[in-house]
Design a protein around this motif. Structure first.
Motif, PDB file in Angstrom:
ATOM      1  N   ALA A 180     108.939  44.497  16.101  1.00  0.00           N
ATOM      2  CA  ALA A 180     109.447  42.927  16.849  1.00  0.00           C
ATOM      3  C   ALA A 180     110.259  43.172  17.621  1.00  0.00           C
ATOM      4  CB  ALA A 180     109.580  42.065  15.603  1.00  0.00           C
ATOM      5  N   ALA A 181     111.277  43.978  17.522  1.00  0.00           N
ATOM      6  CA  ALA A 181     112.331  44.398  18.477  1.00  0.00           C
ATOM      7  C   ALA A 181     111.914  45.094  19.628  1.00  0.00           C
ATOM      8  CB  ALA A 181     113.413  45.017  17.717  1.00  0.00           C
ATOM      9  N   LYS A 182     111.174  46.205  19.455  1.00  0.00           N
ATOM     10  CA  LYS A 182     110.440  47.025  20.497  1.00  0.00           C
ATOM     11  C   LYS A 182     109.593  45.807  21.528  1.00  0.00           C
ATOM     12  CE  LYS A 182     111.011  51.601  18.515  1.00  0.00           C
ATOM     13  NZ  LYS A 182     110.235  52.671  18.058  1.00  0.00           N
ATOM     14  N   LYS A 183     108.907  44.842  20.811  1.00  0.00           N
ATOM     15  CA  LYS A 183     108.049  43.985  21.458  1.00  0.00           C
ATOM     16  C   LYS A 183     109.024  43.143  22.204  1.00  0.00           C
ATOM     17  CE  LYS A 183     104.291  40.807  21.044  1.00  0.00           C
ATOM     18  NZ  LYS A 183     103.660  39.884  20.554  1.00  0.00           N
ATOM     19  N   ALA A 184     109.847  42.670  21.696  1.00  0.00           N
ATOM     20  CA  ALA A 184     110.690  41.684  22.525  1.00  0.00           C
ATOM     21  C   ALA A 184     111.381  42.611  23.756  1.00  0.00           C
ATOM     22  CB  ALA A 184     111.842  41.172  21.633  1.00  0.00           C
ATOM     23  N   VAL A 185     111.797  43.708  23.640  1.00  0.00           N
ATOM     24  CA  VAL A 185     112.370  44.535  24.747  1.00  0.00           C
ATOM     25  C   VAL A 185     111.489  44.898  25.702  1.00  0.00           C
ATOM     26  CG1 VAL A 185     113.481  46.547  25.364  1.00  0.00           C
ATOM     27  CG2 VAL A 185     114.325  45.220  23.359  1.00  0.00           C
ATOM     28  N   LEU A 186     110.082  45.751  25.264  1.00  0.00           N
ATOM     29  CA  LEU A 186     109.313  46.212  26.093  1.00  0.00           C
ATOM     30  C   LEU A 186     107.975  45.161  26.495  1.00  0.00           C
ATOM     31  CD1 LEU A 186     108.921  49.611  24.053  1.00  0.00           C
ATOM     32  CD2 LEU A 186     110.345  49.082  26.187  1.00  0.00           C
ATOM     33  N   HIS A 187     107.878  44.079  25.962  1.00  0.00           N
ATOM     34  CA  HIS A 187     106.765  43.163  26.385  1.00  0.00           C
ATOM     35  C   HIS A 187     107.233  41.911  26.089  1.00  0.00           C
ATOM     36  CE1 HIS A 187     104.377  46.847  26.339  1.00  0.00           C
ATOM     37  NE2 HIS A 187     104.792  47.048  25.196  1.00  0.00           N
ATOM     38  N   PRO A 188     108.183  41.513  26.812  1.00  0.00           N
ATOM     39  CA  PRO A 188     108.938  40.282  26.483  1.00  0.00           C
ATOM     40  C   PRO A 188     107.962  38.975  26.943  1.00  0.00           C
ATOM     41  CG  PRO A 188     109.947  41.107  28.672  1.00  0.00           C
ATOM     42  CD  PRO A 188     108.989  42.340  28.074  1.00  0.00           C
ATOM     43  N   GLU A 189     107.872  37.983  26.399  1.00  0.00           N
ATOM     44  CA  GLU A 189     107.165  36.827  26.645  1.00  0.00           C
ATOM     45  C   GLU A 189     107.788  36.119  27.831  1.00  0.00           C
ATOM     46  OE1 GLU A 189     104.569  35.514  24.673  1.00  0.00           O
ATOM     47  OE2 GLU A 189     104.871  37.206  23.425  1.00  0.00           O
TER      48      GLU A 189
ATOM     49  N   ALA B 260     118.920  51.630  23.692  1.00  0.00           N
ATOM     50  CA  ALA B 260     118.418  52.810  23.500  1.00  0.00           C
ATOM     51  C   ALA B 260     117.158  53.004  24.313  1.00  0.00           C
ATOM     52  CB  ALA B 260     117.467  52.825  22.059  1.00  0.00           C
ATOM     53  N   VAL B 261     116.562  52.067  24.990  1.00  0.00           N
ATOM     54  CA  VAL B 261     115.297  52.055  25.770  1.00  0.00           C
ATOM     55  C   VAL B 261     116.043  52.455  27.221  1.00  0.00           C
ATOM     56  CG1 VAL B 261     113.475  50.773  27.139  1.00  0.00           C
ATOM     57  CG2 VAL B 261     113.753  50.486  24.640  1.00  0.00           C
ATOM     58  N   GLU B 262     116.976  51.813  27.697  1.00  0.00           N
ATOM     59  CA  GLU B 262     117.568  52.190  29.036  1.00  0.00           C
ATOM     60  C   GLU B 262     118.127  53.497  28.846  1.00  0.00           C
ATOM     61  OE1 GLU B 262     120.290  48.788  29.265  1.00  0.00           O
ATOM     62  OE2 GLU B 262     118.828  47.441  29.893  1.00  0.00           O
ATOM     63  N   ALA B 263     118.941  53.852  27.904  1.00  0.00           N
ATOM     64  CA  ALA B 263     119.382  55.291  27.626  1.00  0.00           C
ATOM     65  C   ALA B 263     118.157  56.452  27.664  1.00  0.00           C
ATOM     66  CB  ALA B 263     120.261  55.543  26.262  1.00  0.00           C
TER      67      ALA B 263
END
Length: 77
Positions: A64-73, A15-18
């Protein structure tokens, strides 16, 4: 803390890439359809996963899903 599945993270990433793709172009209804479809699929998956046992907060799971995608560790190593 909510723990999104790998599938949910992948749907969020799609979704973010789209969204990035469509916002780089002039607006058209047809042009934005892939993003809207990807976002709808992600939202439906968040709801479904939040309702599985053990139940999780839908909001916390989405964040949590958005954080994993937008701000990965950063990777350790």
């Amino acid at each position: 803390m909510a723990k999104p599945s790998e599938n949910l993270i992948n749907l969020c990433r799609a979704a973010v890439e789209a969204h990035q793709t469509v916002t780089a172009q002039p607006y058209t209804v047809e042009g934005w359809k892939p993003w809207l479809d990807a976002a709808e699929t992600f939202q439906a998956a968040v709801t479904a996963e939040a309702n599985q046992e053990p139940k999780q907060s839908r909001y916390a799971l989405e964040q949590a899903a958005k954080k994993a995608v937008l701000h990965p560790e950063p990777d350790e190593g």
